[in-house]
Design an enzyme around this catalytic site. Structure first.
Site, PDB file in Angstrom:
ATOM      1  N   HIS A 219      71.310 109.680  66.352  1.00  0.00           N
ATOM      2  CA  HIS A 219      71.370 109.762  64.890  1.00  0.00           C
ATOM      3  C   HIS A 219      70.637 111.032  64.480  1.00  0.00           C
ATOM      4  CE1 HIS A 219      71.792 108.761  60.800  1.00  0.00           C
ATOM      5  NE2 HIS A 219      70.945 107.760  60.675  1.00  0.00           N
ATOM      6  N   HIS A 258      81.813 113.576  65.629  1.00  0.00           N
ATOM      7  CA  HIS A 258      81.180 112.689  64.659  1.00  0.00           C
ATOM      8  C   HIS A 258      81.964 111.390  64.594  1.00  0.00           C
ATOM      9  CE1 HIS A 258      79.560 111.193  60.843  1.00  0.00           C
ATOM     10  NE2 HIS A 258      78.559 112.028  61.026  1.00  0.00           N
ATOM     11  N   ASP A 312      74.533 118.664  62.591  1.00  0.00           N
ATOM     12  CA  ASP A 312      73.414 119.011  63.458  1.00  0.00           C
ATOM     13  C   ASP A 312      73.618 120.331  64.189  1.00  0.00           C
ATOM     14  OD1 ASP A 312      71.946 116.538  63.041  1.00  0.00           O
ATOM     15  OD2 ASP A 312      73.531 115.574  64.195  1.00  0.00           O
TER      16      ASP A 312
END
Length: 376
Positions: A219, A258, A312
């Site tokens: 996460h 994702h 990210d």
């Protein structure tokens, strides 16, 4: 009944806060496109939006910004505790513990009326940045810097963390990064916060649970893994060969893919532009060059499968330029996401706060004979 692994595709509530179109790569906060908010808004304005469900008028935003700024300081007992926490402990563990202690220090901890939740939520939004910045200073063997009320949330965070007032460019970079991470529907940490709060526990407990969930490498911790990937690659010249080897071994490329998006993550697109600005400012950042090569080379294989860079992938380059080591990337995520967590709890409380109680298909044996201990 069909088992929904990972609760994928399961609807458990309704929400107006966030809409994600994973097929087309679209993200909205209360109907506003994330790209537009990141370009034109501020973290304070987006926080108001997430807590109120609408954009503020000018005088409302000014008053809201003042209220947040006035709540930034930490109680002295918590500062004393932060001094004693092990410096080698992960900053997310320290943040988790600090949030729990804030609950201990609040004599009205158990009040969960809508009004009480809102006020406590504002405290947490304001103080998350102060906790993370103070921890960074202690970790460096320095004393924390008191917050300033004359700076924006993003600028004050950088000032407290680094000891110098940031440039307008640096403050804008942080502001945009916080906006992009503020909310993302019912991800693992938000769902954890709602699940905890549905028991009618206090807000601090629910947010502590959310911080614990965000800490995981699948996460919030994923952005740390991207920077470790960059360090492992070492130079742009090694990037293509490194990617080819990883893909041949069927290993993951960190920061790509994702659970929701089957197209380019819209947040990643904004962060890529910010990372490019960082690279240009420093005369072509090596980390940025590595990421662009990784994106291009991995994309040849992964893009046809619907696997693209996520939020990210480029965030670490931006955070690194702003003075943070990789161990603080996930805490910065939390500094942003606290506004989304609080907003969802307020919304779920107003809806009906139904206790979450999922079930599982039993696949074990029944009516097994009990064998006495001495006969086993």
């Amino acid at each position: 009944m069909e088992v929904a692994r990972g609760l994928e595709g399961v609807l458990f509530t309704e929400s107006r806060m966030c809409f994600i179109d994973g097929e087309k790569g679209r993200l909205y906060y209360f109907g506003y496109p994330i790209q537009e908010l990141a370009e034109k808004s501020s973290f304070e304005e987006v926080t108001f939006l997430l807590l109120h469900g609408r954009l503020p008028k000018k005088e409302e935003l000014e008053a809201f910004t003042r209220r947040l700024a006035q709540r930034r300081a930490l109680p002295e007992p918590l500062l004393d505790s932060l001094r004693r926490y092990p410096r080698e402990a992960h900053p997310m563990s320290i943040l988790r513990t600090a949030v729990s202690e804030l609950g201990l220090l609040d004599p009205t901890e158990g009040e969960i009326t809508q009004e009480a939740l809102y006020e406590k939520g504002l405290d947490l939004v304001a103080r998350f940045a102060t906790i993370v910045a103070a921890n960074k200073r202690f970790r460096e063997g320095k004393e924390p810097i008191p917050p300033r009320e004359d700076l924006s949330h993003a600028a004050n965070f950088l000032y407290m963390a680094n000891g110098t007032e940031p440039s307008p460019e640096q403050a804008r970079l942080m502001d945009a990064a916080l906006i992009l991470h503020a909310e993302h529907g019912f991800n693992a940490s938000t769902f954890t916060a709602i699940a905890a709060f549905s028991t009618e526990t206090d807000l601090y407990s629910a947010i502590t649970a959310a911080v614990a969930s965000l800490k995981g490498p699948r996460h919030g911790g994923a952005n740390e893994a991207v920077m470790k990937m960059i360090q492992e690659i070492g130079s742009p010249e090694r990037a293509r060969e490194w990617v080819q080897k990883k893909l041949a071994q069927k290993e993951r490329i960190m920061g790509m893919g994702h659970r929701v998006y089957k197209a380019f993550d819209p947040r990643a697109g904004v962060l890529e532009r910010l990372a490019r600005l960082v690279a240009e400012k420093h005369g072509h950042s090596k980390a940025y060059q590595i990421l662009k090569i990784v994106e291009e080379e991995a994309g040849k294989v992964l893009n046809p499968r619907g696997i693209y860079p996520n939020v990210d992938f480029y965030s670490g380059v931006v955070y690194s330029d702003l003075g943070f080591g990789l161990e603080f990337f996930t805490p910065i995520f939390a500094v942003a996401r606290i506004s989304g967590w609080v907003g969802h709890i307020l919304e779920y409380k107003a809806l009906d706060n139904r206790l979450l109680r999922p079930d599982a298909r039993y696949i074990g044996e029944l009516d097994r004979p009990y064998i006495p201990l001495e006969a086993r």
